[in-house]
Write a protein that holds these residues in place. Structure first.
Motif, PDB file in Angstrom:
ATOM      1  N   ASN A 171       0.831  -1.197   0.000  1.00  0.00           N
ATOM      2  CA  ASN A 171       0.000   0.000   0.000  1.00  0.00           C
ATOM      3  C   ASN A 171       0.874   1.259   0.000  1.00  0.00           C
ATOM      4  O   ASN A 171       0.669   2.176  -0.792  1.00  0.00           O
ATOM      5  CB  ASN A 171      -0.923  -0.033   1.218  1.00  0.00           C
ATOM      6  CG  ASN A 171      -1.923   1.098   1.244  1.00  0.00           C
ATOM      7  OD1 ASN A 171      -1.563   2.258   1.320  1.00  0.00           O
ATOM      8  ND2 ASN A 171      -3.194   0.742   1.207  1.00  0.00           N
ATOM      9  N   PHE A 174       1.414   3.948  -2.977  1.00  0.00           N
ATOM     10  CA  PHE A 174       1.101   5.332  -2.625  1.00  0.00           C
ATOM     11  C   PHE A 174       2.271   6.256  -2.953  1.00  0.00           C
ATOM     12  O   PHE A 174       2.114   7.277  -3.616  1.00  0.00           O
ATOM     13  CB  PHE A 174       0.739   5.404  -1.134  1.00  0.00           C
ATOM     14  CG  PHE A 174       0.488   6.791  -0.620  1.00  0.00           C
ATOM     15  CD1 PHE A 174      -0.698   7.455  -0.908  1.00  0.00           C
ATOM     16  CD2 PHE A 174       1.431   7.430   0.168  1.00  0.00           C
ATOM     17  CE1 PHE A 174      -0.934   8.728  -0.424  1.00  0.00           C
ATOM     18  CE2 PHE A 174       1.197   8.707   0.654  1.00  0.00           C
ATOM     19  CZ  PHE A 174       0.016   9.359   0.365  1.00  0.00           C
ATOM     20  N   TYR A 199      -2.309  13.276  -3.545  1.00  0.00           N
ATOM     21  CA  TYR A 199      -2.208  12.281  -2.482  1.00  0.00           C
ATOM     22  C   TYR A 199      -3.497  11.513  -2.221  1.00  0.00           C
ATOM     23  O   TYR A 199      -3.461  10.324  -1.889  1.00  0.00           O
ATOM     24  CB  TYR A 199      -1.628  12.890  -1.196  1.00  0.00           C
ATOM     25  CG  TYR A 199      -2.602  13.673  -0.346  1.00  0.00           C
ATOM     26  CD1 TYR A 199      -3.303  13.049   0.684  1.00  0.00           C
ATOM     27  CD2 TYR A 199      -2.802  15.026  -0.552  1.00  0.00           C
ATOM     28  CE1 TYR A 199      -4.179  13.765   1.480  1.00  0.00           C
ATOM     29  CE2 TYR A 199      -3.678  15.751   0.238  1.00  0.00           C
ATOM     30  CZ  TYR A 199      -4.365  15.115   1.256  1.00  0.00           C
ATOM     31  OH  TYR A 199      -5.229  15.812   2.045  1.00  0.00           O
ATOM     32  N   ASN A 249      -3.901   7.565  -2.745  1.00  0.00           N
ATOM     33  CA  ASN A 249      -4.397   6.735  -1.652  1.00  0.00           C
ATOM     34  C   ASN A 249      -5.412   5.714  -2.158  1.00  0.00           C
ATOM     35  O   ASN A 249      -5.381   4.542  -1.763  1.00  0.00           O
ATOM     36  CB  ASN A 249      -5.000   7.630  -0.572  1.00  0.00           C
ATOM     37  CG  ASN A 249      -5.111   6.944   0.758  1.00  0.00           C
ATOM     38  OD1 ASN A 249      -4.180   6.269   1.194  1.00  0.00           O
ATOM     39  ND2 ASN A 249      -6.235   7.113   1.412  1.00  0.00           N
ATOM     40  N   TRP A 273      -4.984   1.696  -2.308  1.00  0.00           N
ATOM     41  CA  TRP A 273      -5.993   0.880  -1.634  1.00  0.00           C
ATOM     42  C   TRP A 273      -6.473  -0.253  -2.531  1.00  0.00           C
ATOM     43  O   TRP A 273      -6.573  -1.396  -2.084  1.00  0.00           O
ATOM     44  CB  TRP A 273      -7.167   1.767  -1.211  1.00  0.00           C
ATOM     45  CG  TRP A 273      -8.279   1.015  -0.562  1.00  0.00           C
ATOM     46  CD1 TRP A 273      -8.362   0.655   0.753  1.00  0.00           C
ATOM     47  CD2 TRP A 273      -9.460   0.496  -1.185  1.00  0.00           C
ATOM     48  NE1 TRP A 273      -9.526  -0.036   0.981  1.00  0.00           N
ATOM     49  CE2 TRP A 273     -10.219  -0.145  -0.198  1.00  0.00           C
ATOM     50  CE3 TRP A 273      -9.952   0.525  -2.486  1.00  0.00           C
ATOM     51  CZ2 TRP A 273     -11.436  -0.758  -0.462  1.00  0.00           C
ATOM     52  CZ3 TRP A 273     -11.169  -0.080  -2.757  1.00  0.00           C
ATOM     53  CH2 TRP A 273     -11.893  -0.713  -1.756  1.00  0.00           C
ATOM     54  N   ASP A 275      -9.631   5.550   6.302  1.00  0.00           N
ATOM     55  CA  ASP A 275      -8.298   5.916   5.813  1.00  0.00           C
ATOM     56  C   ASP A 275      -8.331   7.283   5.128  1.00  0.00           C
ATOM     57  O   ASP A 275      -7.484   8.146   5.382  1.00  0.00           O
ATOM     58  CB  ASP A 275      -7.800   4.832   4.859  1.00  0.00           C
ATOM     59  CG  ASP A 275      -6.351   5.008   4.429  1.00  0.00           C
ATOM     60  OD1 ASP A 275      -5.559   5.600   5.177  1.00  0.00           O
ATOM     61  OD2 ASP A 275      -6.011   4.520   3.330  1.00  0.00           O
ATOM     62  N   MET A 324      -6.482  10.558   6.492  1.00  0.00           N
ATOM     63  CA  MET A 324      -5.493  11.261   5.668  1.00  0.00           C
ATOM     64  C   MET A 324      -5.899  12.719   5.465  1.00  0.00           C
ATOM     65  O   MET A 324      -5.068  13.625   5.604  1.00  0.00           O
ATOM     66  CB  MET A 324      -5.326  10.569   4.308  1.00  0.00           C
ATOM     67  CG  MET A 324      -4.684   9.204   4.366  1.00  0.00           C
ATOM     68  SD  MET A 324      -2.964   9.248   4.911  1.00  0.00           S
ATOM     69  CE  MET A 324      -2.188  10.036   3.504  1.00  0.00           C
ATOM     70  N   GLU A 377       2.623  13.484   4.989  1.00  0.00           N
ATOM     71  CA  GLU A 377       1.786  12.484   4.319  1.00  0.00           C
ATOM     72  C   GLU A 377       2.228  11.059   4.623  1.00  0.00           C
ATOM     73  O   GLU A 377       1.409  10.167   4.829  1.00  0.00           O
ATOM     74  CB  GLU A 377       1.815  12.691   2.802  1.00  0.00           C
ATOM     75  CG  GLU A 377       1.154  13.946   2.335  1.00  0.00           C
ATOM     76  CD  GLU A 377       1.345  14.193   0.841  1.00  0.00           C
ATOM     77  OE1 GLU A 377       1.900  13.330   0.133  1.00  0.00           O
ATOM     78  OE2 GLU A 377       0.936  15.269   0.376  1.00  0.00           O
ATOM     79  N   LYS A 389       0.080   8.257   6.605  1.00  0.00           N
ATOM     80  CA  LYS A 389      -0.247   6.999   5.934  1.00  0.00           C
ATOM     81  C   LYS A 389       0.119   5.803   6.813  1.00  0.00           C
ATOM     82  O   LYS A 389      -0.645   4.838   6.926  1.00  0.00           O
ATOM     83  CB  LYS A 389       0.483   6.929   4.587  1.00  0.00           C
ATOM     84  CG  LYS A 389       0.098   5.751   3.752  1.00  0.00           C
ATOM     85  CD  LYS A 389      -1.329   5.902   3.286  1.00  0.00           C
ATOM     86  CE  LYS A 389      -1.754   4.708   2.459  1.00  0.00           C
ATOM     87  NZ  LYS A 389      -3.190   4.528   2.494  1.00  0.00           N
TER      88      LYS A 389
END
Length: 136
Positions: A28, A32, A42, A46, A50, A94, A98, A109, A113
């Motif tokens: 992940n 990312f 971002y 994400n 995911w 999530d 974030m 970031e 994360k």
């Protein structure tokens, strides 16, 4: 009492789930970061991370963690729909985490994360154990 609790917490299933969770989390984060490096915003990065992580996690959880043996299409479809549904809830968490930590608290970031993934792994284990790959 502590020994009994440790035996319940540290068994094949929880250890393989932790390993799978770490591998899924690494995947992940790598996806990312890769998306970020090529200039993708971002929150979009994400979602891409995911999707990749969820597909990987479903296969690993089905085969290795919860050892769901059936490949009958109805069972796999039911497991996959339940898996995706629970993961959509963790994606919502999530994304909110974030958004709040990065946009409002100006957290790095990458740190946001990593912290988010810690909570997501715990939530996903509970969902997988109780709702998706539960013993028949």
């Amino acid at each position: 009492m502590l020994e009994s609790l440790m035996k319940k917490l540290l068994n094949r299933e929880t250890i393989t789930y932790l390993i799978a969770g770490v591998l899924t989390t690494i995947l992940n984060i790598v996806v990312f970061k890769g998306c970020n490096l090529i200039g993708i915003q971002y929150l979009i990065s994400n979602v891409i991370a995911w999707v990749v992580a969820v597909i990987f996690a479903f296969v690993v959880n089905k085969l290795y963690v919860f050892q769901s043996k059936s490949w009958e299409s109805a069972i796999v479809r039911k497991e996959f729909v339940a898996f995706i549904s629970c993961r959509l809830l963790s994606l919502a968490f999530d994304m909110a985490f974030m958004l709040i930590t990065v946009s409002y608290f100006h957290m790095n970031e990458d740190l946001a994360k990593i912290l988010s993934n810690f909570f997501v792994v715990v939530m996903n284990y509970v969902a997988s154990k109780l709702f998706i790959f539960k013993d028949k």
